[in-house]
Design an enzyme around this catalytic site. Sequence first.
Site, short mmCIF file in Angstrom:
data_model
loop_
_atom_site.label_atom_id
_atom_site.label_comp_id
_atom_site.label_asym_id
_atom_site.label_seq_id
_atom_site.Cartn_x
_atom_site.Cartn_y
_atom_site.Cartn_z
N TYR A 39 0.83 -1.20 0.00
CA TYR A 39 0.00 0.00 0.00
C TYR A 39 0.86 1.26 0.00
CZ TYR A 39 -3.93 3.04 1.25
OH TYR A 39 -4.90 4.02 1.25
N LYS A 72 0.99 4.02 -3.05
CA LYS A 72 0.58 5.41 -2.85
C LYS A 72 1.74 6.38 -3.10
CE LYS A 72 -3.74 4.74 -2.01
NZ LYS A 72 -4.76 5.21 -2.99
#
Length: 256
Positions: free
Chosen positions: A159, A163
């Site tokens: 993640y 991002k």
Amino acid sequence: MTYPILQDKVALVTGAGMGMGAATAKLFAGAGARVAVADFNEEAGERTVADIEAAGGAACYVKVDVSQSEQVKTMVDQVVATYGRLDVAVNNAAITPDVAPLSEFDEDYWDRLMGVNLKGVALSLKYELRQLIEQGGGGSIINVSSIRGFRPQPNAAAYVAAKHGVVGLTKVAAMENGPRNIRVNCVAPGAIDTPMLAASLARRGQAEADVAPKLSLLNRFGTADEVAQASLWLASELSSYITGSTLHADAGYTSS
């Protein structure tokens, strides 16, 4: 109160079935846009469309898995076939963070998360930019990153990496397309009260009262509507000299 700052614009929002995506789609419709609600979850997407129409707005649903190139191309084609053009896009679709240390990460989940959270943004940019370039006249694209694109956390390597990547994609797209008056910016939400955050907290055995004071100078979670307002500003001509930037909707978390 919402002002008609997107009057006569056509907007596409991915991941618009719930959470920040749904709030953004509804806010954009209230600001005068005709909105394409894109989501893999048909029931959730249709519910967002129904909410927009019940409030007097215009919307259509598009089913899409943003990790699949042909589906993303079809999504953009369907928006243009329905409304004649594309002016604004918010690339919001994402799946929940991973929960294992890097030494133990699940490769299958890594691939799925990267496919949606990073490749999905790249594919969306690819076909949205093609349409904006072809029709001319500029446009505005907003990519949704996260505070984790700036301040990492343990046990969420995929993640965090995705991002960070969204921020990089935003900068490249802005550099390449500024001369065409196509603005590309990023919103980096902090701890926002959404189904995704609730699921992530549940997987980690945490509660809002334990986490919010650590992630917000305001000692609370944000709302999906508050993030949607940030996207609305970037989508509108009120931000006409802003491109390649990230707007942190994080209650000061990344400033501390």
